[in-house]
Enzyme design. Structure first.
Site, PDB file in Angstrom:
ATOM      1  N   PHE A  38       1.004  -1.076   0.019  1.00  0.00           N
ATOM      2  CA  PHE A  38       0.031  -0.030   0.077  1.00  0.00           C
ATOM      3  C   PHE A  38       0.852   1.289  -0.047  1.00  0.00           C
ATOM      4  O   PHE A  38       1.742   1.249   0.946  1.00  0.00           O
ATOM      5  CB  PHE A  38      -1.092   0.068   1.376  1.00  0.00           C
ATOM      6  CG  PHE A  38      -1.915   1.274   1.207  1.00  0.00           C
ATOM      7  CD1 PHE A  38      -3.067   1.084   0.616  1.00  0.00           C
ATOM      8  CD2 PHE A  38      -1.627   2.616   1.594  1.00  0.00           C
ATOM      9  CE1 PHE A  38      -4.064   1.957   0.207  1.00  0.00           C
ATOM     10  CE2 PHE A  38      -2.476   3.492   1.615  1.00  0.00           C
ATOM     11  CZ  PHE A  38      -3.961   3.372   0.790  1.00  0.00           C
TER      12      PHE A  38
ATOM     13  N   ASP B 247       9.221   2.615   1.981  1.00  0.00           N
ATOM     14  CA  ASP B 247       8.090   3.240   2.457  1.00  0.00           C
ATOM     15  C   ASP B 247       7.784   2.832   3.872  1.00  0.00           C
ATOM     16  O   ASP B 247       7.376   1.905   3.947  1.00  0.00           O
ATOM     17  CB  ASP B 247       6.812   2.875   1.685  1.00  0.00           C
ATOM     18  CG  ASP B 247       5.728   3.348   1.942  1.00  0.00           C
ATOM     19  OD1 ASP B 247       5.648   4.019   3.047  1.00  0.00           O
ATOM     20  OD2 ASP B 247       4.554   3.367   1.310  1.00  0.00           O
TER      21      ASP B 247
ATOM     22  N   LYS C 116       2.608   9.909   9.022  1.00  0.00           N
ATOM     23  CA  LYS C 116       1.883   9.525  10.251  1.00  0.00           C
ATOM     24  C   LYS C 116       2.610   9.977  11.309  1.00  0.00           C
ATOM     25  O   LYS C 116       2.660  11.235  11.776  1.00  0.00           O
ATOM     26  CB  LYS C 116       1.614   8.003  10.320  1.00  0.00           C
ATOM     27  CG  LYS C 116       0.818   7.429   9.267  1.00  0.00           C
ATOM     28  CD  LYS C 116       0.463   6.104   9.479  1.00  0.00           C
ATOM     29  CE  LYS C 116      -0.364   5.414   8.278  1.00  0.00           C
ATOM     30  NZ  LYS C 116      -2.012   5.792   8.029  1.00  0.00           N
TER      31      LYS C 116
HETATM   32  N1  PLP Z   1       2.321   4.073   2.620  1.00  0.00           N
HETATM   33  C1  PLP Z   1       1.988   3.372   3.465  1.00  0.00           C
HETATM   34  C2  PLP Z   1       2.783   2.130   3.849  1.00  0.00           C
HETATM   35  C3  PLP Z   1       0.869   3.404   4.324  1.00  0.00           C
HETATM   36  O1  PLP Z   1       0.357   2.496   5.238  1.00  0.00           O
HETATM   37  C4  PLP Z   1      -0.134   4.583   3.954  1.00  0.00           C
HETATM   38  C5  PLP Z   1      -1.398   4.843   4.430  1.00  0.00           C
HETATM   39  O2  PLP Z   1      -1.819   4.227   5.591  1.00  0.00           O
HETATM   40  C6  PLP Z   1       0.322   5.647   2.938  1.00  0.00           C
HETATM   41  C7  PLP Z   1       1.638   5.198   2.399  1.00  0.00           C
HETATM   42  C8  PLP Z   1      -0.354   6.563   2.749  1.00  0.00           C
HETATM   43  O3  PLP Z   1      -0.320   7.689   3.661  1.00  0.00           O
HETATM   44  P1  PLP Z   1      -1.550   8.900   3.898  1.00  0.00           P
HETATM   45  O4  PLP Z   1      -2.597   8.219   4.191  1.00  0.00           O
HETATM   46  O5  PLP Z   1      -0.877   9.677   4.945  1.00  0.00           O
HETATM   47  O6  PLP Z   1      -1.153   9.558   2.362  1.00  0.00           O
END
Ligand code: PLP
Length: 394
Positions: free
Chosen positions: A136, A220, A249
Protein backbone atom coordinates in the site's frame (compact mmCIF):
# COMPACT_ATOMS: atom_id res chain seq x y z
CA UNK A 1 -30.71 10.66 18.78
CA UNK A 2 -27.40 10.79 20.69
CA UNK A 3 -24.74 13.44 20.19
CA UNK A 4 -22.66 10.76 18.56
CA UNK A 5 -25.24 9.84 15.91
CA UNK A 6 -26.00 13.52 15.40
CA UNK A 7 -22.31 14.18 14.72
CA UNK A 8 -22.05 11.24 12.35
CA UNK A 9 -25.23 12.28 10.47
CA UNK A 10 -23.94 15.85 10.22
CA UNK A 11 -20.65 14.49 8.86
CA UNK A 12 -22.50 12.59 6.15
CA UNK A 13 -24.33 15.76 5.13
CA UNK A 14 -21.17 17.80 4.46
CA UNK A 15 -18.22 15.43 4.04
CA UNK A 16 -17.77 13.15 1.02
CA UNK A 17 -18.45 9.47 1.77
CA UNK A 18 -15.01 8.12 0.79
CA UNK A 19 -14.50 6.48 4.24
CA UNK A 20 -17.96 4.86 4.28
CA UNK A 21 -20.04 5.62 7.38
CA UNK A 22 -17.83 6.91 10.19
CA UNK A 23 -17.92 4.58 13.17
CA UNK A 24 -16.99 7.05 15.89
CA UNK A 25 -17.50 10.74 16.56
CA UNK A 26 -14.56 11.78 18.71
CA UNK A 27 -14.85 14.57 21.28
CA UNK A 28 -11.43 14.54 22.96
CA UNK A 29 -8.45 12.32 23.74
CA UNK A 30 -5.44 12.13 26.01
CA UNK A 31 -2.55 9.64 25.96
CA UNK A 32 -4.07 6.23 25.23
CA UNK A 33 -7.62 7.30 26.14
CA UNK A 34 -10.28 8.73 23.90
CA UNK A 35 -13.85 9.92 24.55
CA UNK A 36 -16.67 9.88 22.02
CA UNK A 37 -19.24 12.62 21.61
CA UNK A 38 -21.52 10.92 24.17
CA UNK A 39 -18.72 10.80 26.75
CA UNK A 40 -17.97 7.06 26.47
CA UNK A 41 -14.31 6.33 27.27
CA UNK A 42 -12.15 4.07 25.10
CA UNK A 43 -8.70 2.62 25.59
CA UNK A 44 -6.98 3.33 22.28
CA UNK A 45 -4.54 0.73 20.97
CA UNK A 46 -4.44 2.41 17.54
CA UNK A 47 -4.09 6.16 18.20
CA UNK A 48 -4.69 8.42 15.24
CA UNK A 49 -4.46 5.50 12.81
CA UNK A 50 -0.70 5.65 13.35
CA UNK A 51 -0.41 9.43 13.42
CA UNK A 52 -0.61 9.63 17.22
CA UNK A 53 1.50 6.53 17.40
CA UNK A 54 4.62 7.72 19.16
CA UNK A 55 3.14 9.55 22.13
CA UNK A 56 -0.57 8.89 22.07
CA UNK A 57 -3.01 11.77 22.05
CA UNK A 58 -2.23 15.33 23.09
CA UNK A 59 1.09 14.62 24.82
CA UNK A 60 1.87 17.65 27.03
CA UNK A 61 5.28 18.15 25.40
CA UNK A 62 3.72 18.23 21.94
CA UNK A 63 0.91 20.51 23.09
CA UNK A 64 3.54 22.82 24.60
CA UNK A 65 5.68 22.83 21.45
CA UNK A 66 2.69 23.49 19.17
CA UNK A 67 1.25 26.19 21.42
CA UNK A 68 4.56 28.04 21.63
CA UNK A 69 5.10 27.72 17.88
CA UNK A 70 1.55 28.93 17.11
CA UNK A 71 2.29 32.11 19.02
CA UNK A 72 5.54 32.63 17.11
CA UNK A 73 5.22 31.56 13.49
CA UNK A 74 2.71 29.19 11.92
CA UNK A 75 3.44 29.27 8.23
CA UNK A 76 5.65 31.00 5.69
CA UNK A 77 5.57 29.12 2.39
CA UNK A 78 8.62 27.29 1.23
CA UNK A 79 10.47 30.04 -0.63
CA UNK A 80 11.35 30.97 2.95
CA UNK A 81 12.72 28.70 5.65
CA UNK A 82 12.63 28.53 9.44
CA UNK A 83 14.28 26.75 12.35
CA UNK A 84 11.54 24.15 13.19
CA UNK A 85 11.74 22.42 9.80
CA UNK A 86 15.53 22.31 9.98
CA UNK A 87 15.25 20.87 13.50
CA UNK A 88 12.86 18.10 12.37
CA UNK A 89 14.93 17.34 9.25
CA UNK A 90 18.08 16.98 11.39
CA UNK A 91 16.36 14.68 13.86
CA UNK A 92 15.29 12.45 10.96
CA UNK A 93 18.56 12.42 8.99
CA UNK A 94 20.71 11.98 12.13
CA UNK A 95 18.82 8.81 13.01
CA UNK A 96 18.58 7.53 9.43
CA UNK A 97 21.43 7.91 6.91
CA UNK A 98 22.16 11.61 6.59
CA UNK A 99 21.05 13.11 3.30
CA UNK A 100 18.31 15.69 2.85
CA UNK A 101 14.55 15.91 3.42
CA UNK A 102 11.64 17.07 1.26
CA UNK A 103 8.58 18.00 3.35
CA UNK A 104 4.91 17.53 2.47
CA UNK A 105 1.83 16.56 4.49
CA UNK A 106 1.04 12.88 3.94
CA UNK A 107 2.39 9.47 3.11
CA UNK A 108 0.91 9.52 -0.38
CA UNK A 109 2.65 12.81 -1.16
CA UNK A 110 5.92 11.54 0.30
CA UNK A 111 5.74 8.55 -2.05
CA UNK A 112 4.82 10.81 -4.96
CA UNK A 113 8.02 12.78 -4.30
CA UNK A 114 10.05 9.57 -4.06
CA UNK A 115 8.54 8.30 -7.34
CA UNK A 116 9.60 11.51 -9.13
CA UNK A 117 13.00 11.51 -7.44
CA UNK A 118 13.68 7.93 -8.60
CA UNK A 119 12.85 8.76 -12.22
CA UNK A 120 14.99 11.90 -12.19
CA UNK A 121 17.90 10.16 -10.45
CA UNK A 122 17.94 7.04 -12.62
CA UNK A 123 17.84 8.97 -15.93
CA UNK A 124 19.28 7.12 -18.92
CA UNK A 125 15.89 5.92 -20.29
CA UNK A 126 14.98 4.26 -17.01
CA UNK A 127 11.39 4.88 -15.98
CA UNK A 128 9.91 1.69 -14.52
CA UNK A 129 8.96 1.72 -10.86
CA UNK A 130 8.34 -1.65 -9.21
CA UNK A 131 6.12 -2.50 -6.24
CA UNK A 132 5.21 -5.72 -4.45
CA UNK A 133 2.08 -7.80 -4.12
CA UNK A 134 0.12 -6.77 -0.99
CA UNK A 135 1.67 -3.30 -0.82
CA UNK A 136 0.00 0.00 0.00
CA UNK A 137 1.67 3.23 -1.13
CA UNK A 138 -1.14 5.78 -0.92
CA UNK A 139 -3.96 7.19 -3.02
CA UNK A 140 -2.40 9.76 -5.35
CA UNK A 141 -2.21 8.61 -8.97
CA UNK A 142 1.41 7.48 -8.54
CA UNK A 143 0.60 5.82 -5.20
CA UNK A 144 -2.42 3.95 -6.51
CA UNK A 145 -0.55 3.01 -9.69
CA UNK A 146 1.82 1.10 -7.40
CA UNK A 147 -1.08 -0.34 -5.36
CA UNK A 148 -3.28 -2.62 -7.51
CA UNK A 149 -6.02 -3.11 -4.89
CA UNK A 150 -7.19 0.54 -5.15
CA UNK A 151 -6.96 1.17 -8.90
CA UNK A 152 -10.49 0.30 -10.03
CA UNK A 153 -12.18 3.22 -11.74
CA UNK A 154 -9.02 5.31 -11.92
CA UNK A 155 -7.45 3.79 -15.01
CA UNK A 156 -5.37 4.51 -16.97
CA UNK A 157 -2.75 4.26 -14.25
CA UNK A 158 0.64 5.96 -14.46
CA UNK A 159 2.63 4.22 -17.23
CA UNK A 160 5.80 2.41 -16.26
CA UNK A 161 4.58 0.99 -12.96
CA UNK A 162 5.27 -2.72 -12.52
CA UNK A 163 3.11 -4.19 -9.76
CA UNK A 164 2.34 -7.48 -8.08
CA UNK A 165 5.87 -8.83 -7.72
CA UNK A 166 5.60 -11.47 -4.96
CA UNK A 167 6.83 -10.04 -1.63
CA UNK A 168 9.80 -11.71 0.03
CA UNK A 169 10.58 -13.69 -3.14
CA UNK A 170 14.20 -13.40 -4.27
CA UNK A 171 13.70 -15.02 -7.66
CA UNK A 172 10.65 -12.92 -8.51
CA UNK A 173 12.28 -9.57 -7.80
CA UNK A 174 15.47 -10.58 -9.60
CA UNK A 175 13.43 -11.38 -12.70
CA UNK A 176 11.37 -8.18 -12.42
CA UNK A 177 14.27 -5.69 -12.45
CA UNK A 178 15.49 -4.86 -15.96
CA UNK A 179 17.51 -2.17 -17.77
CA UNK A 180 14.54 0.19 -17.77
CA UNK A 181 13.94 -0.01 -14.02
CA UNK A 182 14.43 3.24 -12.11
CA UNK A 183 13.25 2.29 -8.63
CA UNK A 184 11.77 -0.36 -6.34
CA UNK A 185 9.28 0.62 -3.63
CA UNK A 186 9.07 -1.64 -0.60
CA UNK A 187 7.52 -1.52 2.86
CA UNK A 188 10.11 -3.15 5.14
CA UNK A 189 7.09 -4.59 6.95
CA UNK A 190 3.86 -4.66 4.96
CA UNK A 191 1.21 -3.12 7.15
CA UNK A 192 -2.07 -2.70 5.24
CA UNK A 193 -1.10 -6.00 3.60
CA UNK A 194 -1.48 -7.83 6.93
CA UNK A 195 1.70 -7.17 8.99
CA UNK A 196 4.09 -9.24 6.90
CA UNK A 197 7.76 -9.28 7.88
CA UNK A 198 10.21 -10.22 5.08
CA UNK A 199 13.44 -12.11 5.70
CA UNK A 200 16.76 -10.30 6.18
CA UNK A 201 18.08 -12.44 3.32
CA UNK A 202 15.42 -11.07 0.98
CA UNK A 203 15.99 -7.44 1.99
CA UNK A 204 19.76 -7.79 1.63
CA UNK A 205 19.37 -9.43 -1.75
CA UNK A 206 17.11 -6.58 -2.85
CA UNK A 207 19.71 -4.02 -1.74
CA UNK A 208 22.48 -5.77 -3.65
CA UNK A 209 20.29 -6.22 -6.71
CA UNK A 210 19.47 -2.49 -6.77
CA UNK A 211 23.16 -1.60 -6.35
CA UNK A 212 24.24 -3.96 -9.13
CA UNK A 213 21.55 -2.75 -11.54
CA UNK A 214 21.74 1.00 -10.77
CA UNK A 215 18.20 1.06 -9.35
CA UNK A 216 17.00 3.18 -6.42
CA UNK A 217 15.63 1.35 -3.39
CA UNK A 218 12.79 3.26 -1.76
CA UNK A 219 11.63 2.17 1.70
CA UNK A 220 8.08 3.29 2.43
CA UNK A 221 8.06 3.63 6.22
CA UNK A 222 4.89 5.64 6.51
CA UNK A 223 3.71 3.06 9.04
CA UNK A 224 6.92 1.58 10.41
CA UNK A 225 8.93 4.73 11.19
CA UNK A 226 9.95 6.25 13.51
CA UNK A 227 10.56 3.86 16.44
CA UNK A 228 7.40 1.76 16.06
CA UNK A 229 9.14 -1.53 15.25
CA UNK A 230 11.89 -1.28 17.88
CA UNK A 231 14.38 0.50 15.60
CA UNK A 232 14.33 4.14 14.56
CA UNK A 233 13.39 2.87 11.10
CA UNK A 234 12.40 -0.68 10.15
CA UNK A 235 15.03 -1.02 7.38
CA UNK A 236 17.58 -1.06 10.23
CA UNK A 237 16.39 -4.55 11.20
CA UNK A 238 17.91 -5.92 8.02
CA UNK A 239 21.37 -4.32 7.94
CA UNK A 240 20.62 -2.36 4.78
CA UNK A 241 20.35 1.33 3.90
CA UNK A 242 17.82 2.50 1.29
CA UNK A 243 18.37 5.31 -1.22
CA UNK A 244 15.12 6.99 -0.25
CA UNK A 245 12.98 6.75 2.88
CA UNK A 246 9.39 7.98 3.03
CA UNK A 247 7.68 8.83 6.31
CA UNK A 248 4.37 10.31 7.47
CA UNK A 249 1.85 9.52 10.26
CA UNK A 250 3.86 9.40 13.53
CA UNK A 251 6.74 11.55 12.27
CA UNK A 252 4.43 14.57 12.60
CA UNK A 253 3.61 13.92 16.27
CA UNK A 254 -0.13 13.80 15.34
CA UNK A 255 0.01 16.76 12.93
CA UNK A 256 0.28 16.32 9.14
CA UNK A 257 3.89 15.85 8.09
CA UNK A 258 5.15 13.73 5.21
CA UNK A 259 8.82 13.38 4.34
CA UNK A 260 10.83 12.02 1.46
CA UNK A 261 14.40 11.54 2.72
CA UNK A 262 17.07 11.23 0.02
CA UNK A 263 20.42 9.58 0.85
CA UNK A 264 23.51 11.83 0.42
CA UNK A 265 24.14 10.59 -3.13
CA UNK A 266 20.64 11.65 -4.22
CA UNK A 267 20.23 14.62 -1.87
CA UNK A 268 20.19 17.28 -4.61
CA UNK A 269 18.23 15.39 -7.28
CA UNK A 270 15.02 17.31 -6.51
CA UNK A 271 16.59 20.54 -7.71
CA UNK A 272 14.91 23.93 -8.12
CA UNK A 273 11.56 23.68 -9.90
CA UNK A 274 11.33 19.88 -9.91
CA UNK A 275 8.89 19.53 -7.03
CA UNK A 276 7.20 21.56 -4.30
CA UNK A 277 4.57 21.89 -1.58
CA UNK A 278 3.44 25.33 -0.38
CA UNK A 279 3.24 24.66 3.35
CA UNK A 280 4.86 21.22 3.62
CA UNK A 281 6.92 21.11 6.82
CA UNK A 282 5.41 24.39 8.02
CA UNK A 283 6.74 25.54 11.40
CA UNK A 284 3.63 24.48 13.34
CA UNK A 285 3.62 20.88 12.07
CA UNK A 286 7.41 20.65 12.12
CA UNK A 287 7.46 21.74 15.77
CA UNK A 288 5.06 18.91 16.63
CA UNK A 289 7.21 16.42 14.68
CA UNK A 290 10.43 17.64 16.26
CA UNK A 291 8.85 17.36 19.74
CA UNK A 292 7.81 13.77 18.96
CA UNK A 293 11.31 12.88 17.68
CA UNK A 294 12.83 14.46 20.81
CA UNK A 295 10.51 12.42 23.03
CA UNK A 296 11.57 9.23 21.26
CA UNK A 297 15.21 10.02 22.03
CA UNK A 298 14.74 11.40 25.55
CA UNK A 299 12.40 8.67 26.76
CA UNK A 300 14.09 5.71 25.07
CA UNK A 301 10.97 4.89 23.05
CA UNK A 302 12.83 2.83 20.43
CA UNK A 303 13.85 0.32 23.13
CA UNK A 304 10.47 0.59 24.83
CA UNK A 305 8.73 -0.37 21.57
CA UNK A 306 10.97 -3.41 21.31
CA UNK A 307 10.45 -4.43 24.96
CA UNK A 308 6.67 -3.92 25.01
CA UNK A 309 6.36 -5.59 21.61
CA UNK A 310 8.02 -8.71 22.96
CA UNK A 311 5.58 -8.72 25.91
CA UNK A 312 2.57 -8.30 23.62
CA UNK A 313 3.66 -11.17 21.37
CA UNK A 314 4.24 -13.40 24.43
CA UNK A 315 0.84 -12.59 26.00
CA UNK A 316 -0.96 -13.24 22.72
CA UNK A 317 0.93 -16.48 22.11
CA UNK A 318 0.25 -17.71 25.69
CA UNK A 319 -3.45 -16.94 25.28
CA UNK A 320 -3.51 -19.57 22.52
CA UNK A 321 -6.86 -18.37 21.17
CA UNK A 322 -8.29 -21.02 18.81
CA UNK A 323 -9.39 -18.59 16.05
CA UNK A 324 -5.88 -17.08 15.77
CA UNK A 325 -3.84 -18.76 13.06
CA UNK A 326 -0.70 -16.66 13.24
CA UNK A 327 0.70 -13.74 15.23
CA UNK A 328 3.14 -11.47 13.38
CA UNK A 329 4.98 -8.25 13.98
CA UNK A 330 7.96 -6.35 15.27
CA UNK A 331 8.00 -3.93 18.18
CA UNK A 332 4.58 -2.41 18.79
CA UNK A 333 3.22 -3.25 15.36
CA UNK A 334 1.35 -6.50 15.72
CA UNK A 335 -1.05 -8.40 13.47
CA UNK A 336 -3.17 -11.48 14.11
CA UNK A 337 -4.25 -13.66 11.24
CA UNK A 338 -7.66 -15.07 12.08
CA UNK A 339 -9.48 -18.13 10.72
CA UNK A 340 -10.80 -17.63 7.22
CA UNK A 341 -14.37 -17.53 8.60
CA UNK A 342 -13.70 -14.71 11.06
CA UNK A 343 -14.25 -11.12 9.95
CA UNK A 344 -11.68 -8.79 11.50
CA UNK A 345 -14.23 -5.98 11.31
CA UNK A 346 -16.59 -7.86 13.68
CA UNK A 347 -13.75 -8.24 16.19
CA UNK A 348 -12.97 -4.52 15.91
CA UNK A 349 -16.62 -3.51 16.45
CA UNK A 350 -17.02 -5.88 19.42
CA UNK A 351 -13.86 -4.43 20.97
CA UNK A 352 -15.37 -0.96 20.53
CA UNK A 353 -18.52 -2.06 22.35
CA UNK A 354 -16.22 -3.03 25.21
CA UNK A 355 -14.41 0.34 25.12
CA UNK A 356 -11.32 -0.75 23.21
CA UNK A 357 -10.03 0.63 19.91
CA UNK A 358 -8.04 -1.69 17.64
CA UNK A 359 -7.96 -1.87 13.83
CA UNK A 360 -8.14 -4.24 10.91
CA UNK A 361 -5.59 -4.82 8.17
CA UNK A 362 -7.05 -7.29 5.72
CA UNK A 363 -10.46 -8.95 5.88
CA UNK A 364 -9.28 -11.43 8.49
CA UNK A 365 -6.26 -9.72 10.04
CA UNK A 366 -6.59 -7.53 13.14
CA UNK A 367 -3.81 -5.20 14.16
CA UNK A 368 -2.59 -3.31 17.17
CA UNK A 369 -0.29 -0.28 17.16
CA UNK A 370 -0.48 1.27 20.63
CA UNK A 371 1.30 4.48 21.58
CA UNK A 372 4.93 3.83 22.43
CA UNK A 373 4.29 5.69 25.70
CA UNK A 374 1.33 3.51 26.73
CA UNK A 375 1.13 2.67 30.41
CA UNK A 376 1.93 -1.04 30.95
CA UNK A 377 -1.24 -1.60 33.01
CA UNK A 378 -3.38 -0.07 30.28
CA UNK A 379 -1.69 -2.27 27.68
CA UNK A 380 -2.31 -5.39 29.81
CA UNK A 381 -5.97 -4.40 30.34
CA UNK A 382 -6.40 -3.76 26.60
CA UNK A 383 -4.94 -7.15 25.75
CA UNK A 384 -7.27 -8.85 28.27
CA UNK A 385 -10.33 -7.32 26.61
CA UNK A 386 -8.98 -8.09 23.14
CA UNK A 387 -8.26 -11.73 23.96
CA UNK A 388 -11.66 -12.10 25.62
CA UNK A 389 -13.39 -10.72 22.52
CA UNK A 390 -11.40 -13.09 20.29
CA UNK A 391 -12.38 -16.05 22.50
CA UNK A 392 -16.04 -15.28 23.00
CA UNK A 393 -17.25 -13.61 19.81
CA UNK A 394 -17.91 -14.96 16.37
N1 PLP B 1 2.34 4.17 2.64
C1 PLP B 1 1.94 3.28 3.57
C2 PLP B 1 2.83 2.11 3.86
C3 PLP B 1 0.74 3.44 4.26
O1 PLP B 1 0.35 2.52 5.17
C4 PLP B 1 -0.06 4.58 3.96
C5 PLP B 1 -1.35 4.80 4.66
O2 PLP B 1 -1.79 4.04 5.48
C6 PLP B 1 0.39 5.49 2.98
C7 PLP B 1 1.58 5.26 2.35
C8 PLP B 1 -0.42 6.70 2.66
O3 PLP B 1 -0.32 7.60 3.71
P1 PLP B 1 -1.35 8.84 3.82
O4 PLP B 1 -2.66 8.27 4.21
O5 PLP B 1 -0.74 9.71 4.89
O6 PLP B 1 -1.36 9.50 2.49
Amino acid sequence: MTRQTELIDATEAVIVPNYGRHILGVARASGSRLWDADGKEYLDLFPGFGAGGVTGHCHPKIVEAVTAQARTLISHGNFFTSAPQVDLARRITDNAFGGKVFFCHSGAEANEAAFKLARLAAGDGRYKIISFDGCFHGRTMAGLSLTPTIQEGFEPIVPGTVTGVPYNDIEAITAAVDDETAGVFIEPIQTEGGILVPSAEFMQHLRTLCDDRGVLLICDEVWTGPARTGKWFAYQHYGIVPDVLTLAKAVGGSLPVGTCVAAPRWADVLGPGTHGCTVGGNPLCAAAGAAAMKLIADEGLVDRAEMLGRQVLAVLADADVPCVQEIRGKGLLVGLQLDEAREAKDVMLQCMDRGLIICIAKRNVVRLAPALTIDEEDLARGLDIFIDVLRTSG
